[in-house]
Motif scaffolding. Structure first.
Motif, PDB file in Angstrom:
ATOM      1  N   PHE A 107       0.826  -1.209   0.000  1.00  0.00           N
ATOM      2  CA  PHE A 107       0.000   0.000   0.000  1.00  0.00           C
ATOM      3  C   PHE A 107       0.862   1.262   0.000  1.00  0.00           C
ATOM      4  O   PHE A 107       1.677   1.473   0.892  1.00  0.00           O
ATOM      5  CB  PHE A 107      -0.897  -0.025   1.242  1.00  0.00           C
ATOM      6  CG  PHE A 107      -1.680   1.232   1.488  1.00  0.00           C
ATOM      7  CD1 PHE A 107      -2.570   1.725   0.546  1.00  0.00           C
ATOM      8  CD2 PHE A 107      -1.548   1.911   2.695  1.00  0.00           C
ATOM      9  CE1 PHE A 107      -3.306   2.875   0.789  1.00  0.00           C
ATOM     10  CE2 PHE A 107      -2.285   3.059   2.955  1.00  0.00           C
ATOM     11  CZ  PHE A 107      -3.160   3.543   1.996  1.00  0.00           C
ATOM     12  N   ASP A 108       0.697   2.082  -1.012  1.00  0.00           N
ATOM     13  CA  ASP A 108       1.444   3.339  -1.148  1.00  0.00           C
ATOM     14  C   ASP A 108       0.545   4.343  -1.868  1.00  0.00           C
ATOM     15  O   ASP A 108       0.607   4.472  -3.093  1.00  0.00           O
ATOM     16  CB  ASP A 108       2.741   3.125  -1.911  1.00  0.00           C
ATOM     17  CG  ASP A 108       3.554   4.407  -2.062  1.00  0.00           C
ATOM     18  OD1 ASP A 108       3.155   5.445  -1.481  1.00  0.00           O
ATOM     19  OD2 ASP A 108       4.576   4.377  -2.778  1.00  0.00           O
ATOM     20  N   PRO A 109      -0.298   5.056  -1.150  1.00  0.00           N
ATOM     21  CA  PRO A 109      -1.269   5.941  -1.810  1.00  0.00           C
ATOM     22  C   PRO A 109      -0.635   7.085  -2.584  1.00  0.00           C
ATOM     23  O   PRO A 109      -1.242   7.597  -3.522  1.00  0.00           O
ATOM     24  CB  PRO A 109      -2.117   6.460  -0.644  1.00  0.00           C
ATOM     25  CG  PRO A 109      -1.251   6.323   0.565  1.00  0.00           C
ATOM     26  CD  PRO A 109      -0.428   5.093   0.317  1.00  0.00           C
ATOM     27  N   SER A 110       0.580   7.478  -2.242  1.00  0.00           N
ATOM     28  CA  SER A 110       1.235   8.553  -2.988  1.00  0.00           C
ATOM     29  C   SER A 110       1.528   8.104  -4.418  1.00  0.00           C
ATOM     30  O   SER A 110       1.520   8.918  -5.349  1.00  0.00           O
ATOM     31  CB  SER A 110       2.523   8.993  -2.289  1.00  0.00           C
ATOM     32  OG  SER A 110       3.442   7.916  -2.201  1.00  0.00           O
ATOM     33  N   LYS A 111       1.773   6.814  -4.612  1.00  0.00           N
ATOM     34  CA  LYS A 111       1.989   6.264  -5.959  1.00  0.00           C
ATOM     35  C   LYS A 111       0.716   6.387  -6.784  1.00  0.00           C
ATOM     36  O   LYS A 111       0.742   6.751  -7.969  1.00  0.00           O
ATOM     37  CB  LYS A 111       2.432   4.803  -5.846  1.00  0.00           C
ATOM     38  CG  LYS A 111       2.721   4.121  -7.174  1.00  0.00           C
ATOM     39  CD  LYS A 111       3.128   2.663  -6.944  1.00  0.00           C
ATOM     40  CE  LYS A 111       3.376   1.934  -8.259  1.00  0.00           C
ATOM     41  NZ  LYS A 111       3.703   0.495  -8.035  1.00  0.00           N
ATOM     42  N   TRP A 112      -0.429   6.084  -6.172  1.00  0.00           N
ATOM     43  CA  TRP A 112      -1.711   6.220  -6.864  1.00  0.00           C
ATOM     44  C   TRP A 112      -1.985   7.684  -7.211  1.00  0.00           C
ATOM     45  O   TRP A 112      -2.415   7.991  -8.318  1.00  0.00           O
ATOM     46  CB  TRP A 112      -2.839   5.695  -5.991  1.00  0.00           C
ATOM     47  CG  TRP A 112      -2.766   4.243  -5.653  1.00  0.00           C
ATOM     48  CD1 TRP A 112      -2.029   3.291  -6.301  1.00  0.00           C
ATOM     49  CD2 TRP A 112      -3.441   3.579  -4.586  1.00  0.00           C
ATOM     50  NE1 TRP A 112      -2.218   2.063  -5.704  1.00  0.00           N
ATOM     51  CE2 TRP A 112      -3.077   2.207  -4.653  1.00  0.00           C
ATOM     52  CE3 TRP A 112      -4.315   3.986  -3.589  1.00  0.00           C
ATOM     53  CZ2 TRP A 112      -3.574   1.251  -3.752  1.00  0.00           C
ATOM     54  CZ3 TRP A 112      -4.816   3.050  -2.694  1.00  0.00           C
ATOM     55  CH2 TRP A 112      -4.446   1.702  -2.775  1.00  0.00           C
ATOM     56  N   PHE A 166      -6.516   9.891   1.987  1.00  0.00           N
ATOM     57  CA  PHE A 166      -6.965  11.293   1.977  1.00  0.00           C
ATOM     58  C   PHE A 166      -5.778  12.248   2.044  1.00  0.00           C
ATOM     59  O   PHE A 166      -5.716  13.239   1.302  1.00  0.00           O
ATOM     60  CB  PHE A 166      -7.915  11.552   3.145  1.00  0.00           C
ATOM     61  CG  PHE A 166      -9.299  10.964   2.978  1.00  0.00           C
ATOM     62  CD1 PHE A 166      -9.644  10.219   1.861  1.00  0.00           C
ATOM     63  CD2 PHE A 166     -10.272  11.165   3.957  1.00  0.00           C
ATOM     64  CE1 PHE A 166     -10.922   9.689   1.708  1.00  0.00           C
ATOM     65  CE2 PHE A 166     -11.551  10.647   3.809  1.00  0.00           C
ATOM     66  CZ  PHE A 166     -11.868   9.902   2.695  1.00  0.00           C
ATOM     67  N   ASN A 167      -4.827  11.966   2.919  1.00  0.00           N
ATOM     68  CA  ASN A 167      -3.667  12.854   3.059  1.00  0.00           C
ATOM     69  C   ASN A 167      -2.816  12.874   1.795  1.00  0.00           C
ATOM     70  O   ASN A 167      -2.358  13.940   1.350  1.00  0.00           O
ATOM     71  CB  ASN A 167      -2.816  12.422   4.250  1.00  0.00           C
ATOM     72  CG  ASN A 167      -3.445  12.761   5.592  1.00  0.00           C
ATOM     73  OD1 ASN A 167      -4.381  13.566   5.658  1.00  0.00           O
ATOM     74  ND2 ASN A 167      -2.960  12.158   6.653  1.00  0.00           N
ATOM     75  N   ALA A 168      -2.587  11.699   1.196  1.00  0.00           N
ATOM     76  CA  ALA A 168      -1.737  11.627   0.009  1.00  0.00           C
ATOM     77  C   ALA A 168      -2.369  12.375  -1.162  1.00  0.00           C
ATOM     78  O   ALA A 168      -1.696  13.138  -1.871  1.00  0.00           O
ATOM     79  CB  ALA A 168      -1.500  10.168  -0.368  1.00  0.00           C
ATOM     80  N   PHE A 169      -3.646  12.182  -1.389  1.00  0.00           N
ATOM     81  CA  PHE A 169      -4.306  12.840  -2.511  1.00  0.00           C
ATOM     82  C   PHE A 169      -4.524  14.328  -2.242  1.00  0.00           C
ATOM     83  O   PHE A 169      -4.413  15.151  -3.150  1.00  0.00           O
ATOM     84  CB  PHE A 169      -5.627  12.140  -2.836  1.00  0.00           C
ATOM     85  CG  PHE A 169      -5.458  10.895  -3.658  1.00  0.00           C
ATOM     86  CD1 PHE A 169      -5.602  10.926  -5.035  1.00  0.00           C
ATOM     87  CD2 PHE A 169      -5.136   9.683  -3.056  1.00  0.00           C
ATOM     88  CE1 PHE A 169      -5.442   9.785  -5.804  1.00  0.00           C
ATOM     89  CE2 PHE A 169      -4.970   8.533  -3.813  1.00  0.00           C
ATOM     90  CZ  PHE A 169      -5.121   8.585  -5.189  1.00  0.00           C
TER      91      PHE A 169
END
Length: 479
Positions: A107-112, A166-169
């Motif tokens: 899981f790495d939301p910054s990549k998304w 939420f934070n990454a996006f």
């Protein structure tokens, strides 16, 4: 147009209605918000045009349709695999035990966020809780959640998945949307173990057991309060499960609404007022329930066959399923771009769903599609964002939008029946919107000087050397 008396017909323009698509008519009875902050947020959202939807939960480990197999209805999308349980109750227990093995360590939301931003997406809607009741956030109302000690991922530094997404996006300037299911099939307040569940609805009569239903209302209120007060700025509250609604709002002309047999009023005035108090200006989307809490409408896996004079968004899967399925059949980049063009020409937004897998990442093919879209968007984004519909909207292979100040007209040429984009052999010819005089024309993404003529309300372009990818976009400057 009197929306209170009219249901818009829907043309299903995706390749197929997938097994989990709960297609519905666009709601009648739309009420335009009056709160200036909501109207401002809604206008900004309409400018964004393209968003990312993500369905993700423990069910990704089995590669099945999200939640629906728990529902004792004999529909295509609710079919259970025998290897997951010989009886319904064994299946349910095994499904709930998926919590004990859910560990998406990649899981790495910054990549998304990076990939989605490059593709031109500007808002995200994430499933904080689907109908199965498993919370992808740190709720205090239940232990059936991603941060429970029963979930292996709970020891991960990014265990509160919703907060991390939420934070990454948000750090990449996305508007943030929280999908939340009003029905919850895990809690005793909705599916009471005293009775067996019969279908997707509450399995007792709330009018006979008002104290239990009040506990459910409070449970739902408290979880939405958590999401809108503890997770930073939230711009959209996207509520699913439209069968949880006042009985008086049921439309008997809609097949699935005829299955609702009991009152399920969850007190949206209380919920919506609280959400607006926590997040001034938040857009509330109480799907399929007409009234003041459905600030925009959401045709699913479909595109309206004409413009609508209310805010709308088509939510459509990149593959065939909203949830992760191994080796899913992903739509081509060309198909996705053509769908975007079709949607914005009719004044809507495109919410494209990509489902993370059990490892916590997208399939590589999803990144490949986003990269292709990014390449096209780099050349043509000025025709997409902050655009509005303009007649004639769509003629043959041509689609139209205009800038909000009406100084620019954009004409998109697509070849939807072909596997790759091909320039028309006879050249381009398209109508000019009524009452419009054209000063200049250019092909976006190209420095080639366009040779064009005008006759009988049409523009003719021949001898174009440039070879656009996926779709050609002409920018017309209005005199």
């Amino acid at each position: 147009m009197n929306l209170k008396n009219l249901f818009f017909s829907i043309l299903f323009s995706t390749s197929a209605i997938t097994v989990n698509a709960q297609a519905h008519n666009v709601s009648a009875g739309y009420e335009k918000p009056t709160d200036p902050q909501v109207l401002k947020n809604l206008e900004e959202w309409q400018d964004m045009k393209f968003g990312l939807f993500m369905h993700w939960g423990t069910y990704s480990q089995w590669g099945i349709v999200e939640s629906w197999s728990l529902c004792p209805e004999d529909e295509d999308w609710t079919q259970r695999k025998p290897e997951h349980g010989a009886t319904y109750y064994e299946y349910v227990q095994n499904y709930k035990n998926l919590q004990k093995t859910f560990n998406p360590t990649q899981f790495d939301p910054s990549k998304w966020a990076k990939a989605a931003k490059a593709a031109g997406m500007k808002y995200v809607v994430f499933t904080t809780k689907h109908h199965d009741g498993f919370a992808m956030f740190d709720t205090k109302e239940s232990d059936y959640k991603i941060t429970s000690p029963n979930t292996p991922f709970s020891i991960h530094p990014k265990a509160n998945i919703t907060k991390e997404i939420f934070n990454a996006f948000r750090s990449d300037n996305f508007k943030i949307g929280a999908y939340f299911s009003k029905p919850d099939w895990n809690t005793e307040y909705y599916w009471w173990s005293y009775f067996p569940p019969k279908d997707r609805n509450v399995n007792y009569d709330p009018t006979k057991y008002p104290d239990r239903w009040q506990k459910y209302k409070d449970y739902t209120f408290n979880q939405i309060n958590e999401l809108t007060s503890e997770y930073g700025k939230v711009d959209i509250l996207w509520l699913d499960g439209g069968w949880v609604r006042p009985f008086s709002t049921i439309d008997p002309s809609v097949e699935w609404q005829r299955t609702i047999k009991v009152e399920q009023d969850i007190d949206m005035d209380r919920i919506g007022t609280m959400a607006r108090s926590n997040q001034p200006g938040i857009i509330v989307v109480d799907r399929t329930v007409p009234g003041k809490w459905e600030n925009y409408v959401t045709p699913e896996q479909s595109v309206p066959d004409h413009t609508l004079d209310i805010p709308w968004e088509s939510c459509i899967t990149m593959g065939n399923s909203f949830s992760y399925v191994p080796n899913d059949n992903y739509k081509s980049s060309k198909k996705i771009i053509e769908t975007l063009i079709k949607i914005i020409s009719r004044g809507g937004n495109y919410l494209l769903n990509i489902a993370p897998g059990p490892n916590g990442d997208f399939d590589q093919v999803a990144y490949d599609r986003l990269k292709d879209i990014s390449s096209w968007m780099d050349k043509n984004e000025s025709a997409v964002f902050a655009s509005r519909a303009i007649a004639p909207y769509h003629e043959e292979d041509y689609y139209y939008t205009k800038s909000k100040d009406s100084k620019l007209i954009h004409v998109f040429h697509t070849t939807e029946s072909k596997n790759s984009y091909l320039k028309p052999k006879s050249g381009y010819n398209f109508s000019i919107p009524d009452g419009i005089s054209i000063k200049t024309i250019k092909l976006l993404g190209s420095n080639e000087k366009i040779k064009w003529t005008q006759k009988d309300g049409k523009i003719f372009i021949k001898d174009l050397n440039a070879s656009p990818d996926y779709a050609a976009v002409f920018q017309l400057t209005v005199k």
